[in-house]
Scaffold this motif. Structure first.
Motif, PDB file in Angstrom:
ATOM      1  N   SER A  16      34.299 128.687 111.763  1.00  0.00           N
ATOM      2  CA  SER A  16      34.915 127.644 110.935  1.00  0.00           C
ATOM      3  C   SER A  16      36.435 127.731 110.930  1.00  0.00           C
ATOM      4  O   SER A  16      37.081 127.358 109.956  1.00  0.00           O
ATOM      5  CB  SER A  16      34.381 127.715 109.502  1.00  0.00           C
ATOM      6  N   GLY A  17      36.985 128.215 112.044  1.00  0.00           N
ATOM      7  CA  GLY A  17      38.438 128.206 112.198  1.00  0.00           C
ATOM      8  C   GLY A  17      38.907 126.779 112.420  1.00  0.00           C
ATOM      9  O   GLY A  17      38.130 125.820 112.273  1.00  0.00           O
ATOM     10  N   PRO A  18      40.160 126.585 112.770  1.00  0.00           N
ATOM     11  CA  PRO A  18      40.682 125.230 112.949  1.00  0.00           C
ATOM     12  C   PRO A  18      39.880 124.373 113.936  1.00  0.00           C
ATOM     13  O   PRO A  18      39.568 123.220 113.645  1.00  0.00           O
ATOM     14  CB  PRO A  18      42.109 125.461 113.449  1.00  0.00           C
ATOM     15  N   ALA A  19      39.510 124.939 115.074  1.00  0.00           N
ATOM     16  CA  ALA A  19      38.773 124.154 116.076  1.00  0.00           C
ATOM     17  C   ALA A  19      37.354 123.859 115.617  1.00  0.00           C
ATOM     18  O   ALA A  19      36.880 122.711 115.708  1.00  0.00           O
ATOM     19  CB  ALA A  19      38.758 124.897 117.412  1.00  0.00           C
ATOM     20  N   GLY A  20      36.658 124.866 115.112  1.00  0.00           N
ATOM     21  CA  GLY A  20      35.280 124.672 114.673  1.00  0.00           C
ATOM     22  C   GLY A  20      35.177 123.730 113.486  1.00  0.00           C
ATOM     23  O   GLY A  20      34.317 122.848 113.446  1.00  0.00           O
ATOM     24  N   ALA A  21      36.053 123.918 112.507  1.00  0.00           N
ATOM     25  CA  ALA A  21      36.040 123.057 111.323  1.00  0.00           C
ATOM     26  C   ALA A  21      36.368 121.615 111.699  1.00  0.00           C
ATOM     27  O   ALA A  21      35.752 120.676 111.193  1.00  0.00           O
ATOM     28  CB  ALA A  21      37.023 123.576 110.278  1.00  0.00           C
ATOM     29  N   SER A  22      37.316 121.433 112.604  1.00  0.00           N
ATOM     30  CA  SER A  22      37.676 120.081 113.044  1.00  0.00           C
ATOM     31  C   SER A  22      36.531 119.428 113.802  1.00  0.00           C
ATOM     32  O   SER A  22      36.214 118.257 113.577  1.00  0.00           O
ATOM     33  CB  SER A  22      38.922 120.124 113.941  1.00  0.00           C
ATOM     34  N   ALA A  23      35.895 120.184 114.696  1.00  0.00           N
ATOM     35  CA  ALA A  23      34.766 119.643 115.457  1.00  0.00           C
ATOM     36  C   ALA A  23      33.624 119.260 114.526  1.00  0.00           C
ATOM     37  O   ALA A  23      33.021 118.187 114.664  1.00  0.00           O
ATOM     38  CB  ALA A  23      34.296 120.654 116.491  1.00  0.00           C
ATOM     39  N   ALA A  24      33.319 120.119 113.567  1.00  0.00           N
ATOM     40  CA  ALA A  24      32.243 119.839 112.613  1.00  0.00           C
ATOM     41  C   ALA A  24      32.566 118.604 111.771  1.00  0.00           C
ATOM     42  O   ALA A  24      31.705 117.761 111.532  1.00  0.00           O
ATOM     43  CB  ALA A  24      32.005 121.052 111.719  1.00  0.00           C
ATOM     44  N   TYR A  25      33.799 118.491 111.328  1.00  0.00           N
ATOM     45  CA  TYR A  25      34.213 117.354 110.505  1.00  0.00           C
ATOM     46  C   TYR A  25      34.099 116.040 111.270  1.00  0.00           C
ATOM     47  O   TYR A  25      33.534 115.064 110.765  1.00  0.00           O
ATOM     48  CB  TYR A  25      35.640 117.564 110.002  1.00  0.00           C
ATOM     49  N   VAL A  26      34.630 116.012 112.487  1.00  0.00           N
ATOM     50  CA  VAL A  26      34.589 114.785 113.292  1.00  0.00           C
ATOM     51  C   VAL A  26      33.153 114.396 113.604  1.00  0.00           C
ATOM     52  O   VAL A  26      32.780 113.219 113.513  1.00  0.00           O
ATOM     53  CB  VAL A  26      35.423 114.958 114.584  1.00  0.00           C
ATOM     54  N   ALA A  27      32.321 115.369 113.947  1.00  0.00           N
ATOM     55  CA  ALA A  27      30.917 115.084 114.246  1.00  0.00           C
ATOM     56  C   ALA A  27      30.191 114.547 113.010  1.00  0.00           C
ATOM     57  O   ALA A  27      29.437 113.569 113.093  1.00  0.00           O
ATOM     58  CB  ALA A  27      30.221 116.338 114.769  1.00  0.00           C
ATOM     59  N   CYS A  80      49.598 133.176 108.744  1.00  0.00           N
ATOM     60  CA  CYS A  80      50.477 132.005 108.729  1.00  0.00           C
ATOM     61  C   CYS A  80      50.547 131.373 107.344  1.00  0.00           C
ATOM     62  O   CYS A  80      51.229 130.373 107.154  1.00  0.00           O
ATOM     63  CB  CYS A  80      50.002 130.965 109.746  1.00  0.00           C
ATOM     64  N   GLY A  81      49.825 131.915 106.391  1.00  0.00           N
ATOM     65  CA  GLY A  81      49.853 131.372 105.041  1.00  0.00           C
ATOM     66  C   GLY A  81      49.000 130.131 104.870  1.00  0.00           C
ATOM     67  O   GLY A  81      49.085 129.442 103.869  1.00  0.00           O
ATOM     68  N   GLY A  82      48.176 129.820 105.841  1.00  0.00           N
ATOM     69  CA  GLY A  82      47.295 128.659 105.731  1.00  0.00           C
ATOM     70  C   GLY A  82      48.000 127.345 105.958  1.00  0.00           C
ATOM     71  O   GLY A  82      47.492 126.299 105.588  1.00  0.00           O
ATOM     72  N   GLY A  83      49.175 127.380 106.556  1.00  0.00           N
ATOM     73  CA  GLY A  83      49.934 126.153 106.779  1.00  0.00           C
ATOM     74  C   GLY A  83      49.261 125.216 107.769  1.00  0.00           C
ATOM     75  O   GLY A  83      48.627 125.648 108.718  1.00  0.00           O
ATOM     76  N   ILE A  84      49.381 123.946 107.518  1.00  0.00           N
ATOM     77  CA  ILE A  84      48.832 122.918 108.402  1.00  0.00           C
ATOM     78  C   ILE A  84      49.958 121.943 108.712  1.00  0.00           C
ATOM     79  O   ILE A  84      50.589 121.406 107.794  1.00  0.00           O
ATOM     80  CB  ILE A  84      47.662 122.170 107.739  1.00  0.00           C
ATOM     81  N   ILE A  85      50.206 121.696 109.999  1.00  0.00           N
ATOM     82  CA  ILE A  85      51.267 120.760 110.353  1.00  0.00           C
ATOM     83  C   ILE A  85      50.811 119.333 110.044  1.00  0.00           C
ATOM     84  O   ILE A  85      49.622 119.043 109.947  1.00  0.00           O
ATOM     85  CB  ILE A  85      51.683 120.899 111.829  1.00  0.00           C
ATOM     86  N   GLY A  86      51.772 118.439 109.894  1.00  0.00           N
ATOM     87  CA  GLY A  86      51.490 117.063 109.506  1.00  0.00           C
ATOM     88  C   GLY A  86      50.507 116.353 110.413  1.00  0.00           C
ATOM     89  O   GLY A  86      49.651 115.593 109.952  1.00  0.00           O
ATOM     90  N   THR A  87      50.592 116.582 111.726  1.00  0.00           N
ATOM     91  CA  THR A  87      49.673 115.935 112.662  1.00  0.00           C
ATOM     92  C   THR A  87      48.238 116.296 112.342  1.00  0.00           C
ATOM     93  O   THR A  87      47.359 115.436 112.327  1.00  0.00           O
ATOM     94  CB  THR A  87      50.005 116.357 114.113  1.00  0.00           C
ATOM     95  N   SER A  88      47.966 117.554 112.057  1.00  0.00           N
ATOM     96  CA  SER A  88      46.617 118.001 111.732  1.00  0.00           C
ATOM     97  C   SER A  88      46.208 117.543 110.344  1.00  0.00           C
ATOM     98  O   SER A  88      45.053 117.203 110.113  1.00  0.00           O
ATOM     99  CB  SER A  88      46.528 119.525 111.808  1.00  0.00           C
ATOM    100  N   GLU A  89      47.130 117.541 109.411  1.00  0.00           N
ATOM    101  CA  GLU A  89      46.806 117.173 108.036  1.00  0.00           C
ATOM    102  C   GLU A  89      46.263 115.759 107.947  1.00  0.00           C
ATOM    103  O   GLU A  89      45.353 115.477 107.172  1.00  0.00           O
ATOM    104  CB  GLU A  89      48.033 117.308 107.134  1.00  0.00           C
ATOM    105  N   ARG A  90      46.790 114.860 108.768  1.00  0.00           N
ATOM    106  CA  ARG A  90      46.343 113.470 108.710  1.00  0.00           C
ATOM    107  C   ARG A  90      44.879 113.320 109.119  1.00  0.00           C
ATOM    108  O   ARG A  90      44.252 112.330 108.781  1.00  0.00           O
ATOM    109  CB  ARG A  90      47.239 112.595 109.582  1.00  0.00           C
ATOM    110  N   LEU A  91      44.312 114.283 109.836  1.00  0.00           N
ATOM    111  CA  LEU A  91      42.916 114.228 110.257  1.00  0.00           C
ATOM    112  C   LEU A  91      41.965 114.751 109.191  1.00  0.00           C
ATOM    113  O   LEU A  91      40.772 114.507 109.254  1.00  0.00           O
ATOM    114  CB  LEU A  91      42.717 115.039 111.543  1.00  0.00           C
ATOM    115  N   LEU A  92      42.490 115.481 108.201  1.00  0.00           N
ATOM    116  CA  LEU A  92      41.650 116.094 107.186  1.00  0.00           C
ATOM    117  C   LEU A  92      41.385 115.136 106.038  1.00  0.00           C
ATOM    118  O   LEU A  92      42.218 114.297 105.711  1.00  0.00           O
ATOM    119  CB  LEU A  92      42.329 117.356 106.644  1.00  0.00           C
ATOM    120  N   PRO A  93      40.211 115.270 105.390  1.00  0.00           N
ATOM    121  CA  PRO A  93      39.931 114.432 104.228  1.00  0.00           C
ATOM    122  C   PRO A  93      40.837 114.822 103.066  1.00  0.00           C
ATOM    123  O   PRO A  93      41.218 115.986 102.935  1.00  0.00           O
ATOM    124  CB  PRO A  93      38.471 114.743 103.910  1.00  0.00           C
TER     125      PRO A  93
END
Length: 74
Positions: A13-24, A45-58
């Motif tokens: 459930s890292g960034p790639a797995g969580a993103s793949a699961a969410y999109v699916a 990294c302190g859990g930081g998410i860049i703006g490009t990735s943030e827009r994909l999250l609910p």
């Protein structure tokens, strides 16, 4: 077999797995997301998410990082 009748197992459930699961899941696919570590886990990294990735999250109703400088120039 129809795509939406499938069950996807996503391991990790890292960034790639969580993103793949969410999109699916958003596409109507039944998803089982597996993670062996206890969450939340420490991240250097302190859990930081860049703006490009943030827009994909609910939205979680906690506000937005937009304009904070994190990825705002993308």
């Amino acid at each position: 077999m129809e795509l939406h009748a499938q069950l996807w197992d996503v391991v990790g459930s890292g960034p790639a797995g969580a993103s793949a699961a969410y999109v699916a899941a958003k596409a109507g696919i039944n998803v089982l997301l597996l993670e062996r570590s206890e969450l939340p886990r420490y991240k250097t990294c302190g859990g930081g998410i860049i703006g490009t990735s943030e827009r994909l999250l609910p939205s979680r109703g906690t506000g937005s990082c937009q304009g904070s400088g994190a990825g705002s120039d993308l």
